[in-house]
Write a protein that holds these residues in place. Sequence first.
Motif, mmCIF file in Angstrom:
data_model
loop_
_atom_site.group_PDB
_atom_site.id
_atom_site.type_symbol
_atom_site.label_atom_id
_atom_site.label_comp_id
_atom_site.label_asym_id
_atom_site.label_seq_id
_atom_site.Cartn_x
_atom_site.Cartn_y
_atom_site.Cartn_z
ATOM 1 N N GLN A 1 -20.200 8.176 -13.086
ATOM 2 C CA GLN A 1 -19.156 8.976 -12.453
ATOM 3 C C GLN A 1 -18.843 10.269 -13.208
ATOM 4 O O GLN A 1 -18.393 11.245 -12.615
ATOM 5 C CB GLN A 1 -17.885 8.137 -12.326
ATOM 6 C CG GLN A 1 -17.992 7.014 -11.319
ATOM 7 C CD GLN A 1 -18.201 7.514 -9.919
ATOM 8 O OE1 GLN A 1 -17.485 8.381 -9.440
ATOM 9 N NE2 GLN A 1 -19.209 6.984 -9.248
ATOM 10 N N TRP A 2 -19.059 10.291 -14.523
ATOM 11 C CA TRP A 2 -18.791 11.514 -15.279
ATOM 12 C C TRP A 2 -19.787 12.604 -14.919
ATOM 13 O O TRP A 2 -19.424 13.750 -14.691
ATOM 14 C CB TRP A 2 -18.838 11.225 -16.775
ATOM 15 C CG TRP A 2 -18.981 12.467 -17.606
ATOM 16 C CD1 TRP A 2 -20.131 12.985 -18.148
ATOM 17 C CD2 TRP A 2 -17.937 13.395 -17.952
ATOM 18 N NE1 TRP A 2 -19.876 14.156 -18.821
ATOM 19 C CE2 TRP A 2 -18.538 14.434 -18.715
ATOM 20 C CE3 TRP A 2 -16.575 13.449 -17.704
ATOM 21 C CZ2 TRP A 2 -17.805 15.504 -19.233
ATOM 22 C CZ3 TRP A 2 -15.845 14.512 -18.217
ATOM 23 C CH2 TRP A 2 -16.453 15.525 -18.967
ATOM 24 N N ARG A 3 -21.045 12.255 -14.897
ATOM 25 C CA ARG A 3 -22.086 13.245 -14.604
ATOM 26 C C ARG A 3 -21.903 13.795 -13.197
ATOM 27 O O ARG A 3 -21.348 13.138 -12.325
ATOM 28 C CB ARG A 3 -23.460 12.582 -14.751
ATOM 29 C CG ARG A 3 -24.622 13.559 -14.894
ATOM 30 C CD ARG A 3 -25.935 12.795 -14.967
ATOM 31 N NE ARG A 3 -26.183 12.057 -13.745
ATOM 32 C CZ ARG A 3 -26.907 10.940 -13.685
ATOM 33 N NH1 ARG A 3 -27.419 10.408 -14.780
ATOM 34 N NH2 ARG A 3 -27.088 10.328 -12.534
ATOM 35 N N ASN A 4 -22.400 14.985 -12.964
ATOM 36 C CA ASN A 4 -22.204 15.621 -11.658
ATOM 37 C C ASN A 4 -23.042 14.953 -10.570
ATOM 38 O O ASN A 4 -22.676 14.974 -9.401
ATOM 39 C CB ASN A 4 -22.557 17.109 -11.752
ATOM 40 C CG ASN A 4 -21.629 17.969 -10.922
ATOM 41 O OD1 ASN A 4 -20.446 17.680 -10.802
ATOM 42 N ND2 ASN A 4 -22.160 19.037 -10.358
ATOM 43 N N THR A 5 -24.182 14.391 -10.929
ATOM 44 C CA THR A 5 -25.045 13.716 -9.965
ATOM 45 C C THR A 5 -24.979 12.208 -10.165
ATOM 46 O O THR A 5 -24.451 11.712 -11.157
ATOM 47 C CB THR A 5 -26.499 14.198 -10.096
ATOM 48 O OG1 THR A 5 -26.971 13.962 -11.434
ATOM 49 C CG2 THR A 5 -26.595 15.684 -9.785
ATOM 50 N N THR A 6 -25.556 11.467 -9.222
ATOM 51 C CA THR A 6 -25.347 10.023 -9.143
ATOM 52 C C THR A 6 -26.656 9.253 -9.258
ATOM 53 O O THR A 6 -27.655 9.618 -8.635
ATOM 54 C CB THR A 6 -24.667 9.681 -7.800
ATOM 55 O OG1 THR A 6 -23.416 10.373 -7.723
ATOM 56 C CG2 THR A 6 -24.425 8.201 -7.658
ATOM 57 N N ASN A 7 -26.638 8.160 -10.032
ATOM 58 C CA ASN A 7 -27.755 7.217 -10.028
ATOM 59 C C ASN A 7 -27.731 6.422 -8.732
ATOM 60 O O ASN A 7 -26.689 5.872 -8.353
ATOM 61 C CB ASN A 7 -27.637 6.227 -11.191
ATOM 62 C CG ASN A 7 -27.871 6.863 -12.543
ATOM 63 O OD1 ASN A 7 -28.507 7.904 -12.661
ATOM 64 N ND2 ASN A 7 -27.361 6.234 -13.588
ATOM 65 N N ASN A 8 -28.848 6.338 -8.056
ATOM 66 C CA ASN A 8 -28.920 5.491 -6.873
ATOM 67 C C ASN A 8 -30.318 4.899 -6.737
ATOM 68 O O ASN A 8 -31.264 5.299 -7.438
ATOM 69 C CB ASN A 8 -28.480 6.232 -5.614
ATOM 70 C CG ASN A 8 -29.232 7.523 -5.377
ATOM 71 O OD1 ASN A 8 -29.925 8.039 -6.242
ATOM 72 N ND2 ASN A 8 -29.092 8.079 -4.178
ATOM 73 N N PHE A 9 -30.457 3.931 -5.803
ATOM 74 C CA PHE A 9 -31.669 3.131 -5.708
ATOM 75 C C PHE A 9 -31.968 2.829 -4.249
ATOM 76 O O PHE A 9 -31.082 2.858 -3.400
ATOM 77 C CB PHE A 9 -31.490 1.800 -6.459
ATOM 78 C CG PHE A 9 -31.024 1.959 -7.886
ATOM 79 C CD1 PHE A 9 -31.936 2.034 -8.919
ATOM 80 C CD2 PHE A 9 -29.666 2.028 -8.179
ATOM 81 C CE1 PHE A 9 -31.511 2.174 -10.232
ATOM 82 C CE2 PHE A 9 -29.226 2.174 -9.481
ATOM 83 C CZ PHE A 9 -30.157 2.250 -10.512
ATOM 84 N N GLU A 10 -33.231 2.490 -3.979
ATOM 85 C CA GLU A 10 -33.624 2.009 -2.655
ATOM 86 C C GLU A 10 -34.264 0.640 -2.800
ATOM 87 O O GLU A 10 -35.116 0.431 -3.667
ATOM 88 C CB GLU A 10 -34.604 2.976 -1.992
ATOM 89 C CG GLU A 10 -33.963 4.268 -1.541
ATOM 90 C CD GLU A 10 -34.911 5.151 -0.742
ATOM 91 O OE1 GLU A 10 -36.029 4.681 -0.402
ATOM 92 O OE2 GLU A 10 -34.543 6.305 -0.459
ATOM 93 N N GLY A 11 -33.818 -0.286 -1.966
ATOM 94 C CA GLY A 11 -34.350 -1.636 -2.031
ATOM 95 C C GLY A 11 -33.378 -2.621 -1.423
ATOM 96 O O GLY A 11 -32.705 -2.319 -0.428
ATOM 97 N N PHE A 12 -33.282 -3.809 -2.049
ATOM 98 C CA PHE A 12 -32.463 -4.882 -1.502
ATOM 99 C C PHE A 12 -31.534 -5.440 -2.585
ATOM 100 O O PHE A 12 -31.875 -5.480 -3.766
ATOM 101 C CB PHE A 12 -33.353 -6.006 -0.964
ATOM 102 C CG PHE A 12 -34.223 -5.574 0.177
ATOM 103 C CD1 PHE A 12 -33.752 -5.624 1.481
ATOM 104 C CD2 PHE A 12 -35.511 -5.093 -0.053
ATOM 105 C CE1 PHE A 12 -34.544 -5.217 2.534
ATOM 106 C CE2 PHE A 12 -36.306 -4.691 1.001
ATOM 107 C CZ PHE A 12 -35.826 -4.750 2.299
ATOM 108 N N ARG A 13 -30.371 -5.899 -2.126
ATOM 109 C CA ARG A 13 -29.390 -6.500 -3.018
ATOM 110 C C ARG A 13 -28.684 -7.630 -2.281
ATOM 111 O O ARG A 13 -28.325 -7.475 -1.103
ATOM 112 C CB ARG A 13 -28.365 -5.450 -3.471
ATOM 113 C CG ARG A 13 -27.284 -5.970 -4.400
ATOM 114 C CD ARG A 13 -26.241 -4.904 -4.673
ATOM 115 N NE ARG A 13 -25.139 -5.432 -5.484
ATOM 116 C CZ ARG A 13 -23.936 -4.873 -5.550
ATOM 117 N NH1 ARG A 13 -23.678 -3.768 -4.857
ATOM 118 N NH2 ARG A 13 -22.989 -5.421 -6.296
ATOM 119 N N MET A 14 -28.511 -8.742 -2.959
ATOM 120 C CA MET A 14 -27.828 -9.894 -2.356
ATOM 121 C C MET A 14 -26.725 -10.371 -3.292
ATOM 122 O O MET A 14 -26.937 -10.515 -4.498
ATOM 123 C CB MET A 14 -28.808 -11.037 -2.084
ATOM 124 C CG MET A 14 -28.149 -12.260 -1.446
ATOM 125 S SD MET A 14 -29.326 -13.528 -0.909
ATOM 126 C CE MET A 14 -29.942 -14.075 -2.499
#
Length: 494
Positions: free
Chosen positions: A198-211
């Motif tokens: 949240q501090w950084r201007n850009t965001t870590n994100n991912f593509e896939g599945f989560r349960m």
Amino acid sequence: MKRPTWIWLYLIIFLSQTNMAYAKEDFTTTGSSQTIQTTSWPNLYQRARSYSTHPESDPPRYVRNLSQTGIDALKNLYWLDVGLDYRIRYEHRHNDIRRSRITTDNPVLLRTRAYLGIREILDPLRFVVEFEDARRYNSKFPKDNRDWNEFELIQTYGELYFKDALGRDDLGNHRPVRIRGGRMVWEALDRRLLASNQWRNTTNNFEGFRMTLGQESNNWEFDAWGVQPVIRLIDKFDRRDKGQWFYGVIGHFRQWSKIVTIQPYYMGLIQDDDGGTRAKREIHSPAIRAYGIVPDTEVDFDLGAVYQFGRDGGQKKSAHAYLLEFGYTFQQAAWKPRMSAFYGYISGDRDPNDHTNNRFERFFGFGRPWSADDYVIMENIQAPKIKVEFQPHPDLQIDGGYNGFWLASKADRFNNLLSSNGNNRDRSGNSGSFLGHSADIRARYRLTPHISTTLGYSHWFNGGFVKNRQLAELGETTAGTDFFYVEIAVSAFK
């Protein structure tokens, strides 16, 4: 500064005026961002008191269900979650040790986010879309994907939500099952290995599945995922990294949460050899975390241990980390001050000439809790700290601390130092291990239910290792660095 950015700001401020008469949200005093205290049912979840370790909520805290905004015209829209926020931060960085030259930089960072979520009305099917636009202006340095990610969808996923799939717990809370697929953002545990940042201007994100089995209010919960990280491209649409898989499972056991919450977990990373700059890797990381409060006292604790093994670029992987924090809250005092002591040991590569890599892999963690100036990451570090937090007014939170930093292995690198030529590492170990020490202070004030402000300052005193590596690359060095920032965040809904 481009005109569309200011249009977003005007729109948010206009919307915020429609709700200013409504009650303000309660603050917490744990050092992480404030959250709304809304739980009204029996709940075993206990939040860790440790400094800046609380994960972002799901959905993010700037999002509101329209039926709960206090606007009569929206009270029946229980099925729609909406959020809109804008953040602007001015930074003054004098002699930033991350840079390849000694200078002063005054960047202005802008970030706009918008969120739309549909739930319940189509159950078990739910949807989420989240937009982000991140930019940096007034800087002397080239664009990078820490600060730039224009017009990007950071979340686009579908979810199957089965509210009663696992029945109810002893307190009557539902044990749901959630299965998500698509592009996702989330944070876990203490955010050190998996965070949206949240501090950084850009965001870590991912593509896939989560349960996810269960929820926070239950006595147990399991979270599992298999995803590919999204590569942030400055001038193009982001894409997933097809040569890397990140997977894991976390158990949350809260039966004794008034004393301790136990979180055993496992994370793993598989990376393909691209035939160029990236080596083949397979890293396994079993770990455990326990946090809570010593019975009949105000002494809190947060303890963690991580071991890593596998293969890393043809070498054997053997790394580890230990995290310890103890704090005390003066509950009888008006300002509820909390004092804490932290120590983190994160292994580095002991011998560059053997066939074992001891450098810890931080995966996709949040770096800034290690140092307020964002210099230190969870790699090859010994970091003792003392922190003080207090709340002199319901809308004002203040925290500050003093920190020391040493390399765990003086033959391994200080990752964020400088930017080229490998001069962030002395394989001989002759540059020493002392990186420096720092003092920081931060004040956060909620100006209105929709506008938050933050003012922060940190001074870093260069240690022997930093000075020696700066001399090797730049031919000069400095006594230390200054970092000052002012941040304003505006949300459409309180």
